[in-house]
Design an enzyme around this catalytic site. Structure first.
Site, PDB file in Angstrom:
ATOM      1  N   HIS A 104       0.814  -1.216   0.000  1.00  0.00           N
ATOM      2  CA  HIS A 104       0.000   0.000   0.000  1.00  0.00           C
ATOM      3  C   HIS A 104       0.847   1.265   0.000  1.00  0.00           C
ATOM      4  O   HIS A 104       0.490   2.254  -0.637  1.00  0.00           O
ATOM      5  CB  HIS A 104      -0.939   0.001   1.208  1.00  0.00           C
ATOM      6  CG  HIS A 104      -2.200  -0.755   0.949  1.00  0.00           C
ATOM      7  ND1 HIS A 104      -3.101  -1.053   1.932  1.00  0.00           N
ATOM      8  CD2 HIS A 104      -2.700  -1.284  -0.188  1.00  0.00           C
ATOM      9  CE1 HIS A 104      -4.114  -1.731   1.404  1.00  0.00           C
ATOM     10  NE2 HIS A 104      -3.878  -1.884   0.129  1.00  0.00           N
TER      11      HIS A 104
ATOM     12  N   TYR B  52      -5.129   3.558  12.139  1.00  0.00           N
ATOM     13  CA  TYR B  52      -5.380   2.554  11.100  1.00  0.00           C
ATOM     14  C   TYR B  52      -4.942   3.125   9.757  1.00  0.00           C
ATOM     15  O   TYR B  52      -4.985   4.346   9.560  1.00  0.00           O
ATOM     16  CB  TYR B  52      -6.873   2.184  11.061  1.00  0.00           C
ATOM     17  CG  TYR B  52      -7.363   1.429  12.274  1.00  0.00           C
ATOM     18  CD1 TYR B  52      -7.502   2.060  13.501  1.00  0.00           C
ATOM     19  CD2 TYR B  52      -7.696   0.082  12.192  1.00  0.00           C
ATOM     20  CE1 TYR B  52      -7.956   1.370  14.619  1.00  0.00           C
ATOM     21  CE2 TYR B  52      -8.154  -0.624  13.302  1.00  0.00           C
ATOM     22  CZ  TYR B  52      -8.286   0.034  14.518  1.00  0.00           C
ATOM     23  OH  TYR B  52      -8.748  -0.656  15.617  1.00  0.00           O
ATOM     24  N   GLU B  53      -4.556   2.243   8.843  1.00  0.00           N
ATOM     25  CA  GLU B  53      -3.942   2.765   7.617  1.00  0.00           C
ATOM     26  C   GLU B  53      -4.923   3.471   6.682  1.00  0.00           C
ATOM     27  O   GLU B  53      -4.513   4.076   5.705  1.00  0.00           O
ATOM     28  CB  GLU B  53      -3.188   1.668   6.882  1.00  0.00           C
ATOM     29  CG  GLU B  53      -4.061   0.588   6.294  1.00  0.00           C
ATOM     30  CD  GLU B  53      -3.216  -0.401   5.492  1.00  0.00           C
ATOM     31  OE1 GLU B  53      -2.558  -1.232   6.122  1.00  0.00           O
ATOM     32  OE2 GLU B  53      -3.218  -0.319   4.275  1.00  0.00           O
ATOM     33  N   SER B  54      -6.208   3.414   6.978  1.00  0.00           N
ATOM     34  CA  SER B  54      -7.168   4.199   6.198  1.00  0.00           C
ATOM     35  C   SER B  54      -6.973   5.691   6.433  1.00  0.00           C
ATOM     36  O   SER B  54      -7.640   6.507   5.805  1.00  0.00           O
ATOM     37  CB  SER B  54      -8.590   3.797   6.587  1.00  0.00           C
ATOM     38  OG  SER B  54      -8.759   3.897   7.988  1.00  0.00           O
ATOM     39  N   GLY B  55      -6.087   6.050   7.355  1.00  0.00           N
ATOM     40  CA  GLY B  55      -5.826   7.463   7.613  1.00  0.00           C
ATOM     41  C   GLY B  55      -6.513   7.983   8.855  1.00  0.00           C
ATOM     42  O   GLY B  55      -6.461   9.175   9.151  1.00  0.00           O
TER      43      GLY B  55
END
Lengths: 268, 260
Positions: A104, B52-55
């Protein structure tokens, strides 16, 4: 200026067989309605790019729209496998699928570089991992100042990017709120862009630091209420986690999948 | 004999939660890491920062998210960052001191596989792939891994290195120019493992209450060794169990009983 039109026209005027296209939206604001329109219009041989292919690409792959997938994480989040993706990869059904796999961080950097007009993205990553040996797009560059070894990958520059957003005004300026993923980057990296929105309003009521993509940086805007369902649109509707869970059963079986698509996409 | 009133999964999640502390800035993977991290935040570590990597930065969900970007994460976050900023500024920029990962396979030097079982070009089982894990594994100050233990998941050598742990052991991280610690704790449903100083091979440092050494050996794909000074992981207290079950129940209800 963006042309404000309907979804059918936006897709038929921009997506051509064989192109490289990105439908972005990180869990949130996934442009499902646009993906379904691509399936209905029978587009073929597409190279599909998405950080997380999600159910939308599972459906497009299962309907034979894709010849290649560029991605970072191909699962049904919190549920399990994307069965149509796996069937294409493991058994070549309905046709073989070529893959180009990244992390990612790599994809995010590559979209950012594409939007910045750069030919490559540079970052620190891929240390010690096997992807680096299998993906020949992963190369290295030495920093001319520090002599650090850095990863270099080509930037992503799709022929067409499609995203979904909350609203646009009458001119086609688009407001995005909540988790914004790589949507802005993906739009600015593309030759042609389409934004579907929940609604077209008189006034965006945006604050000074709102994320807005100006109309003159877009090609098409189409009003498609519920266009991100079963993902979600912050401020409009929630994520249908029950559907994501049920997709596992629907997509496991080729016939069940085809009849679901027939009823829910082709006949709509 | 004391009566056991918890499942191995509950023991694992609670043991992992206990390792988390206030003041940590924790990059959280979805699934088991997310359950343990939120249990810690809702009990003994209210000030832990979860990312979380969704920001979603400093997020405080009341229910466990199904996906990495559920509305619950976004709406309870201090702020939502774009994904490029997430990886470039916050992760690569060195702001995160703990990464918390899961995986399908792990080996004796804590390398993790979440990509493929079998051969990459002709997979036996194709798994989702890397996502954020490769860079989380090298950019966070240290890494905890939570994973159910069996001969299939704990293997001599992983089929595919998705995320680098300690490579072939010894100073392999240093040789690759990685200056973060990498995996320091592996929490399973049977025990806790840590890399042995110098060799960096995983050894058992704490055995969960009620579990035998034989069970651990039989559930490991290599000849697992035990630390000299071995601890026993305390069984979950009623308070811990109550908090975990309440969290899981309201999460299930939110997913399956909601009217969308």
């Amino acid at each position: 200026m963006a042309k404000i039109t309907d979804l059918k026209e936006a897709i038929s005027e921009s997506v051509i067989d064989g192109q490289t296209i990105a439908l972005e939206g990180f869990t949130h604001l996934i442009p499902f309605a646009a993906g379904h329109e691509i399936i209905r219009q029978g587009k073929l041989d597409l190279t599909l790019i998405r950080m997380t292919p999600d159910i939308i690409y599972d459906q497009m792959i299962g309907m034979g729209c894709a010849k290649k997938l560029i991605f970072g994480w191909a699962g049904n989040p919190g549920v399990g496998s994307l069965h149509r993706f796996r069937d294409a990869l493991e058994n070549g059904w309905p046709k073989p699928l070529e893959i180009e796999e990244h992390s990612h961080a790599a994809m995010a950097n590559a979209f950012d570089a594409g939007a910045s007009g750069l030919p490559l993205a540079i970052f620190q990553g891929y240390k010690g991992v096997d992807l680096e040996k299998l993906n020949d797009k992963i190369k290295y560059i030495t920093c001319p100042f520090s002599e650090q070894k850095l990863v270099a990958i080509p930037s992503i520059r799709p022929d067409v990017t499609i995203i979904h957003a909350q609203k646009s005004d009458q001119k086609g300026n688009v407001l995005i709120e909540g988790i914004t993923g790589v949507q802005k980057e993906a739009v600015l990296a593309a030759t042609c862009s389409i934004v579907t929105v929940e609604e077209i309003v008189e006034d965006l009521e945006a604050t000074a630091n709102s994320i807005i993509i100006p109309s003159w940086a877009l090609n098409f805007v189409a009003e498609v209420p519920h266009g991100a369902y079963p993902s979600y649109a912050y401020g409009y509707y929630g994520r249908d986690n029950k559907f994501y869970t049920n997709w596992d059963k629907i997509s496991r079986d080729r016939e069940k999948f085809k009849s679901w698509v027939d009823i829910n996409i082709l006949k709509k | 004999m004391t009566k056991i009133n918890h499942t191995p999964d509950e023991m694992m999640t609670i043991a992992a939660a206990r390792e988390l502390k206030d003041g940590q800035i924790c990059f959280v993977g979805i699934g088991l890491p997310s359950a343990a991290a939120n249990l810690a935040r809702l009990s003994h570590a209210p000030e832990i920062v979860l990312i979380y990597e969704s920001g979603t930065l400093d997020t405080k969900p009341d229910i466990l998210p199904l996906s990495i970007g559920d509305p619950e994460l976004s709406e309870s976050a201090l702020t939502n960052e774009s994904v490029p900023e997430m990886f470039r500024f916050w992760l690569q920029g060195g702001h995160i001191n703990l990464g918390f990962l899961g995986g399908a396979q792990i080996d004796r030097f804590a390398n993790i596989n979440s990509t493929v079982i079998g051969n990459y070009s002709e997979p036996k089982v194709r798994l989702p792939g890397a996502g954020g894990a490769p860079e989380i594994a090298t950019h966070c100050g240290e890494i905890f891994v939570i994973i159910r233990q069996s001969k299939r998941s704990f293997v001599e050598k992983v089929d595919f290195i998705t995320s680098f742990g300690h490579g072939e052991g010894k100073n392999h991280r240093k040789r690759l120019g990685i200056d973060t610690k990498g995996p320091t704790k592996i929490i399973t449903d049977l025990c806790i493992m840590e890399p042995e100083p110098d060799s960096f091979e995983l050894i058992v440092t704490s055995i969960h209450s009620g579990v035998s050494r034989e069970e651990i050996s039989q559930s490991t794909g290599w000849e697992i060794r035990f630390a000299n000074n071995i601890n026993t992981t305390k069984a979950p207290s009623n308070i811990e169990l109550g908090a975990l079950r309440a969290l899981q129940n309201r999460s299930l209800e939110a997913t399956f009983l909601s009217k969308n």
